[in-house]
Design a protein around this motif. Structure first.
Motif, short mmCIF file in Angstrom:
data_model
loop_
_atom_site.label_atom_id
_atom_site.label_comp_id
_atom_site.label_asym_id
_atom_site.label_seq_id
_atom_site.Cartn_x
_atom_site.Cartn_y
_atom_site.Cartn_z
N ALA A 158 0.92 -1.20 -0.07
CA ALA A 158 -0.07 0.01 0.06
C ALA A 158 0.77 1.17 -0.07
O ALA A 158 0.35 2.17 -0.66
CB ALA A 158 -0.91 0.04 1.12
N ASP A 159 1.91 1.12 0.55
CA ASP A 159 3.05 2.29 0.80
C ASP A 159 2.50 3.59 1.13
O ASP A 159 2.51 4.93 0.80
CB ASP A 159 3.73 2.52 -0.71
CG ASP A 159 4.61 1.75 -1.14
OD1 ASP A 159 5.12 1.75 -2.07
OD2 ASP A 159 5.06 0.67 -0.12
N ARG A 160 1.41 3.34 2.14
CA ARG A 160 0.85 4.50 3.00
C ARG A 160 2.04 5.22 3.59
O ARG A 160 2.86 4.71 4.23
CB ARG A 160 -0.42 4.45 4.03
CG ARG A 160 -1.45 3.82 3.30
CD ARG A 160 -2.46 3.47 4.24
NE ARG A 160 -2.02 2.32 4.75
CZ ARG A 160 -2.64 1.62 5.74
NH1 ARG A 160 -3.73 2.20 6.21
NH2 ARG A 160 -2.26 0.26 6.21
N LYS A 161 2.19 6.66 3.67
CA LYS A 161 3.09 7.39 4.45
C LYS A 161 2.75 8.37 5.48
O LYS A 161 1.46 8.73 5.53
CB LYS A 161 3.94 8.18 3.37
CG LYS A 161 4.51 7.18 2.39
CD LYS A 161 5.14 7.98 1.45
CE LYS A 161 5.79 7.20 0.44
NZ LYS A 161 6.52 7.97 -0.88
N ASN A 162 3.61 8.29 6.77
CA ASN A 162 3.18 9.39 7.76
C ASN A 162 4.46 10.06 8.40
O ASN A 162 5.49 9.48 8.08
CB ASN A 162 2.58 8.47 8.98
CG ASN A 162 2.19 9.19 9.84
OD1 ASN A 162 1.67 10.33 9.99
ND2 ASN A 162 2.24 8.56 11.34
N TYR A 163 4.51 11.36 8.26
CA TYR A 163 5.46 12.03 8.82
C TYR A 163 5.49 12.85 10.30
O TYR A 163 4.28 13.11 10.31
CB TYR A 163 5.96 13.10 7.86
CG TYR A 163 6.11 12.55 6.43
CD1 TYR A 163 5.22 12.30 5.37
CD2 TYR A 163 7.59 12.02 6.20
CE1 TYR A 163 5.63 11.73 4.20
CE2 TYR A 163 8.05 11.70 4.88
CZ TYR A 163 7.08 11.52 3.86
OH TYR A 163 7.36 10.70 2.64
N ALA A 164 6.40 12.89 10.75
CA ALA A 164 6.28 14.02 11.96
C ALA A 164 6.04 15.35 11.34
O ALA A 164 6.73 15.64 10.40
CB ALA A 164 7.72 13.84 12.67
N ASP A 165 5.52 16.17 12.20
CA ASP A 165 5.28 17.46 11.80
C ASP A 165 6.61 18.31 11.23
O ASP A 165 6.60 19.24 10.44
CB ASP A 165 4.41 18.28 12.65
CG ASP A 165 2.82 17.88 12.86
OD1 ASP A 165 2.30 18.27 13.90
OD2 ASP A 165 2.51 17.05 11.74
N SER A 166 7.41 18.13 11.91
CA SER A 166 8.81 18.87 11.92
C SER A 166 9.51 18.55 10.58
O SER A 166 10.48 19.25 10.29
CB SER A 166 9.75 18.43 13.41
OG SER A 166 10.14 17.00 13.19
N VAL A 167 9.26 17.53 9.91
CA VAL A 167 9.92 17.17 8.61
C VAL A 167 9.11 17.11 7.57
O VAL A 167 9.37 16.77 6.32
CB VAL A 167 10.61 15.64 8.82
CG1 VAL A 167 11.46 15.77 10.20
CG2 VAL A 167 9.67 14.58 8.82
#
Length: 128
Positions: free
Chosen positions: A55-64
């Motif tokens: 699926a390659d869903r992505k999630n990031y920290a707000d700082s990056v």
């Protein structure tokens, strides 16, 4: 699964790097993969996560967000983190980690304790 991170280095503010994490001995494609980092004197923190199973869903920290991009090449059992527009506060040891994608009810729920395999870390140092 065994993980080995590489690609860190010394870079000036505003510069870029590509971090890599080579996996061996497991079913890389099935794992959720993540990057964490630990700055001197601080606790380790979440940076980015990409889901397994295709699926390659992505999630990031707000700082990056907007500066870092996580990706994976399942054919080569490799995880990447493209880090751009680097800031001195990005200086840290960067770790890759793997978790069973069925262990959490929500992909975006990131807890260090859920990650069963960790790489040894690669140092990123950003000079001002």
């Amino acid at each position: 699964v065994q993980l080995q991170a590489s690609g860190g280095g010394l870079v000036q503010a505003g510069g870029s790097l590509r971090l890599s994490c080579a996996a061996s001995g497991g079913s890389f494609r099935t794992y959720d993969m993540a990057w964490f980092r630990q700055a001197p004197g601080k606790e380790r923190e979440f940076v980015a996560c990409i889901s397994g199973g295709g699926a390659d869903r992505k999630n990031y920290a707000d700082s990056v967000k907007g500066r870092f991009t996580i990706s994976r090449n399942n054919a080569k059992n490799t995880l990447f983190l493209d880090v751009n527009s680097l800031k001195p506060e990005d200086t840290a040891v960067y770790y890759c980690a793997a978790r069973n994608r069925f262990i959490v009810s929500r992909f975006a729920l990131v807890r260090e304790a859920d990650f069963h395999s960790w790489g040894q870390g690669t140092q990123v140092t950003v000079s001002s």
